[in-house]
Design a protein around this motif. Structure first.
Motif, mmCIF file in Angstrom:
data_model
loop_
_atom_site.group_PDB
_atom_site.id
_atom_site.type_symbol
_atom_site.label_atom_id
_atom_site.label_comp_id
_atom_site.label_asym_id
_atom_site.label_seq_id
_atom_site.Cartn_x
_atom_site.Cartn_y
_atom_site.Cartn_z
ATOM 1 N N PRO A 109 0.818 -1.230 0.000
ATOM 2 C CA PRO A 109 0.000 0.000 0.000
ATOM 3 C C PRO A 109 0.847 1.274 0.000
ATOM 4 O O PRO A 109 0.516 2.236 -0.711
ATOM 5 C CB PRO A 109 -0.827 -0.134 1.280
ATOM 6 C CG PRO A 109 -0.929 -1.604 1.505
ATOM 7 C CD PRO A 109 0.382 -2.169 1.055
ATOM 8 N N ASP A 110 1.924 1.287 0.773
ATOM 9 C CA ASP A 110 2.783 2.481 0.799
ATOM 10 C C ASP A 110 3.403 2.741 -0.563
ATOM 11 O O ASP A 110 3.481 3.897 -1.016
ATOM 12 C CB ASP A 110 3.891 2.326 1.849
ATOM 13 C CG ASP A 110 3.368 2.489 3.264
ATOM 14 O OD1 ASP A 110 2.259 3.019 3.419
ATOM 15 O OD2 ASP A 110 4.074 2.071 4.197
ATOM 16 N N ASP A 111 3.857 1.692 -1.225
ATOM 17 C CA ASP A 111 4.469 1.864 -2.548
ATOM 18 C C ASP A 111 3.438 2.290 -3.582
ATOM 19 O O ASP A 111 3.729 3.122 -4.449
ATOM 20 C CB ASP A 111 5.162 0.570 -2.987
ATOM 21 C CG ASP A 111 6.494 0.355 -2.276
ATOM 22 O OD1 ASP A 111 7.006 1.318 -1.682
ATOM 23 O OD2 ASP A 111 7.004 -0.779 -2.308
ATOM 24 N N ALA B 82 2.999 5.990 -3.239
ATOM 25 C CA ALA B 82 4.143 6.756 -3.752
ATOM 26 C C ALA B 82 4.205 6.694 -5.275
ATOM 27 O O ALA B 82 4.481 7.703 -5.941
ATOM 28 C CB ALA B 82 5.440 6.204 -3.151
ATOM 29 N N PHE B 83 3.939 5.524 -5.851
ATOM 30 C CA PHE B 83 3.992 5.382 -7.307
ATOM 31 C C PHE B 83 2.895 6.204 -7.984
ATOM 32 O O PHE B 83 3.122 6.796 -9.042
ATOM 33 C CB PHE B 83 3.843 3.909 -7.697
ATOM 34 C CG PHE B 83 5.031 3.052 -7.334
ATOM 35 C CD1 PHE B 83 6.306 3.570 -7.352
ATOM 36 C CD2 PHE B 83 4.860 1.727 -6.968
ATOM 37 C CE1 PHE B 83 7.403 2.784 -7.026
ATOM 38 C CE2 PHE B 83 5.941 0.931 -6.636
ATOM 39 C CZ PHE B 83 7.216 1.458 -6.661
ATOM 40 N N THR B 84 1.707 6.241 -7.401
ATOM 41 C CA THR B 84 0.616 7.014 -7.997
ATOM 42 C C THR B 84 0.994 8.487 -8.089
ATOM 43 O O THR B 84 0.752 9.146 -9.104
ATOM 44 C CB THR B 84 -0.672 6.845 -7.171
ATOM 45 O OG1 THR B 84 -0.989 5.461 -7.060
ATOM 46 C CG2 THR B 84 -1.837 7.574 -7.829
ATOM 47 N N LEU C 169 -5.895 5.567 -13.556
ATOM 48 C CA LEU C 169 -6.194 6.380 -12.382
ATOM 49 C C LEU C 169 -7.648 6.232 -11.958
ATOM 50 O O LEU C 169 -7.951 6.237 -10.757
ATOM 51 C CB LEU C 169 -5.871 7.851 -12.673
ATOM 52 C CG LEU C 169 -4.387 8.171 -12.842
ATOM 53 C CD1 LEU C 169 -4.205 9.604 -13.347
ATOM 54 C CD2 LEU C 169 -3.637 7.976 -11.525
ATOM 55 N N GLU C 170 -8.554 6.099 -12.913
ATOM 56 C CA GLU C 170 -9.965 5.883 -12.569
ATOM 57 C C GLU C 170 -10.116 4.592 -11.772
ATOM 58 O O GLU C 170 -10.870 4.540 -10.793
ATOM 59 C CB GLU C 170 -10.805 5.822 -13.845
ATOM 60 C CG GLU C 170 -12.282 5.534 -13.625
ATOM 61 C CD GLU C 170 -13.069 6.700 -13.028
ATOM 62 O OE1 GLU C 170 -14.141 6.447 -12.435
ATOM 63 O OE2 GLU C 170 -12.607 7.853 -13.133
ATOM 64 N N SER C 171 -9.398 3.541 -12.167
ATOM 65 C CA SER C 171 -9.474 2.284 -11.419
ATOM 66 C C SER C 171 -8.859 2.426 -10.033
ATOM 67 O O SER C 171 -9.281 1.764 -9.078
ATOM 68 C CB SER C 171 -8.775 1.161 -12.198
ATOM 69 O OG SER C 171 -7.373 1.377 -12.255
ATOM 70 N N ALA C 172 -7.858 3.309 -9.905
ATOM 71 C CA ALA C 172 -7.211 3.509 -8.607
ATOM 72 C C ALA C 172 -8.127 4.191 -7.600
ATOM 73 O O ALA C 172 -7.840 4.174 -6.400
ATOM 74 C CB ALA C 172 -5.921 4.323 -8.778
ATOM 75 N N ARG D 111 -6.325 1.652 -0.212
ATOM 76 C CA ARG D 111 -5.579 2.654 0.553
ATOM 77 C C ARG D 111 -6.103 4.058 0.254
ATOM 78 O O ARG D 111 -6.188 4.464 -0.905
ATOM 79 C CB ARG D 111 -4.090 2.572 0.191
ATOM 80 C CG ARG D 111 -3.178 3.487 0.999
ATOM 81 C CD ARG D 111 -3.090 3.048 2.445
ATOM 82 N NE ARG D 111 -2.155 3.863 3.192
ATOM 83 C CZ ARG D 111 -0.879 3.543 3.413
ATOM 84 N NH1 ARG D 111 -0.413 2.401 2.930
ATOM 85 N NH2 ARG D 111 -0.092 4.327 4.102
ATOM 86 N N ARG D 112 -6.460 4.818 1.330
ATOM 87 C CA ARG D 112 -7.033 6.145 1.141
ATOM 88 C C ARG D 112 -6.068 7.077 0.427
ATOM 89 O O ARG D 112 -6.475 7.870 -0.422
ATOM 90 C CB ARG D 112 -7.428 6.755 2.489
ATOM 91 C CG ARG D 112 -8.080 8.130 2.374
ATOM 92 C CD ARG D 112 -8.518 8.658 3.724
ATOM 93 N NE ARG D 112 -7.380 8.888 4.594
ATOM 94 C CZ ARG D 112 -6.643 10.010 4.564
ATOM 95 N NH1 ARG D 112 -6.925 10.959 3.700
ATOM 96 N NH2 ARG D 112 -5.630 10.162 5.389
#
Length: 446
Positions: free
Chosen positions: A180-182, A185-187, A202-205, A210-211
């Protein structure tokens, strides 16, 4: 012998509530000495010699200046020195490692470049001292497949700048296996080279567990006026606001449903905010600025009978999120906050900041605005700041410390002669001395 947890808890609640057999302070002193002197037996292999270094060390004069900085001479320049040294591809001398690794325990600003500068010996030390283990999470220059989390972030950042589509495909190929942390950061790194090609990912994200991932995806989609999120936010904004020729009528949202939360609207307001005011501000912030169809100056001139502050605060946030230069300029004139400068190029940042410096008294807001301007400051802004220093030195010399330090750290060091000749005032000469120090520092590193 009592352990530290027992001693600490007894001291916290008091011996009246938890009687202690003996002298509590004496026992605490003994335990403190024992903990400081004690050492666990070395594990198998801990005595192995450090590996040979592959990088050349930095030069002697650069190392000597580093010692001066760490020793307290212009100590705030340490991150800048480390960044410059890391860019050379060299490493720091071994005898400087312990002090810098120890500093990195509490000063996170130095960690980013220590992984590159510490060399193989630094990582060998970090593997043997739990207090320095943070170094093992910093970039070393390894690849996506072989590197740790920090190396993979650095690799993706470089690839994204060179080939945005390939970087996104690489991330998609490992997305489900990332922590989740990665993922968060990647997003965030997708901001470089952002385009509508990134929109489906990004829509799927927005449905990520993870908030922080969901919030960052919503922020990036807000920068894409044609994204599905932007279209949904435009519909919500139209339902809230009616823009007339002289007046803007506002009716905030009456609720915050799951669809709004998925699009980045936070339901719970911060302390001091009403719910409807909070939802309204966020809807305006995420609606595409092109929705309003007019220049910002024209809209700002209209009267907003109700919810005026929330509307304009939403436009400020929209200018920041969407990196819109025209709106950033207009909203900076209404509310000069440093975040708005991020939407502008370095030249325009300095132009706005120079005008603000000339017109504004020295206070915390001026310091924050100047802190948001990218270095290196060129002559117009440098002159405006030096003039402010001279002016304030005549009336409030005790109020100059932070402005003098900021000027010395942000003005282009090549302008040291300008500062030196600008005024004999001691505060200006302090700026000149710091600029000369930085100029010499960069010369030694390169």
């Amino acid at each position: 012998m009592s352990d530290w947890a027992d001693l600490a808890s007894t001291a916290l609640v008091g011996t009246d509530r938890r009687p202690y057999p003996g002298d509590l302070l004496a026992a605490a002193a003994v335990e403190t000495a024992r903990r400081r002197a004690g050492r666990r037996p070395a594990e198998s292999g801990a005595g192995e010699a450090a590996p040979e270094e592959e990088q050349e060390p930095i030069g002697r004069r650069a190392a000597e200046r580093l010692v001066r900085i760490v020793g307290g001479e212009y100590e705030r320049l340490l991150p800048e020195w480390l960044a410059g040294a890391a860019a050379t591809g060299r490493r720091m001398p071994a005898h400087l490692l312990p002090e810098l690794l120890e500093r990195g325990r509490w000063d996170r600003s130095v960690r980013a470049h220590l992984g590159m500068l510490a060399g193989r010996r630094g990582r060998w030390l970090a593997a043997r001292n739990p207090a320095w283990a943070y170094l093992l999470d910093e970039p070393t220059g390894e690849t996506w497949e072989l590197g740790g989390a920090a190396d993979r972030r650095a690799h993706l950042r470089r690839l994204r700048r060179r080939d945005p589509a390939e970087a996104r495909r690489l991330l998609e190929s490992t997305w489900e296996r990332e922590t989740p942390d990665d993922r968060a950061a990647f997003t965030e790194m997708l901001a470089d080279g952002l385009s509508m090609d990134d929109e489906p990912f990004l829509e799927s994200a927005l449905d990520d567990r993870r908030r922080e991932v969901r919030q960052e995806a919503a922020n990036l989609l807000t920068r894409l006026p044609e994204s599905r999120l932007s279209r949904r936010m435009a519909e919500r904004a139209r339902a809230c606001m009616t823009v007339g020729p002289a007046v803007i009528l506002v009716e905030p949202p009456s609720g915050c449903d799951r669809a709004m939360e998925r699009d980045g609207i936070r339901a719970k307001p911060p302390r001091g905010f009403g719910e409807r005011a909070w939802w309204l501000q966020q809807v305006i912030a995420r609606a595409p600025l092109s929705l309003w169809g007019e220049p910002p100056e024209s809209l700002l001139a209209r009267r907003v009978p109700e919810w005026d502050g929330e509307v304009k605060a939403g436009w400020v946030r929209a200018a920041v999120l969407q990196r819109d230069p025209a709106w950033a300029r207009a909203m900076f004139a209404w509310d000069p906050i440093a975040d708005l400068l991020e939407a502008l190029g370095p030249g325009e940042q300095q132009e706005l900041a120079a005008g603000f410096t000339r017109a504004h008294d020295l206070d915390s807001q001026l310091i924050m605005v100047l802190g948001g301007v990218s270095p290196s400051w060129r002559e117009p802004l440098a002159s405006a700041v030096l003039h402010k220093i001279v002016k304030v030195a005549a009336t409030q010399p005790w109020n100059l410390d932070e402005l003098v330090r900021l000027a010395g750290e942000r003005i282009d060091p090549g302008l040291a002669p300008l500062a030196e000749s600008y005024s004999p005032a001691p505060s200006v000469q302090q700026v000149a001395a710091l600029l000369r120090f930085r100029a010499e520092m960069f010369k030694e590193l390169t």
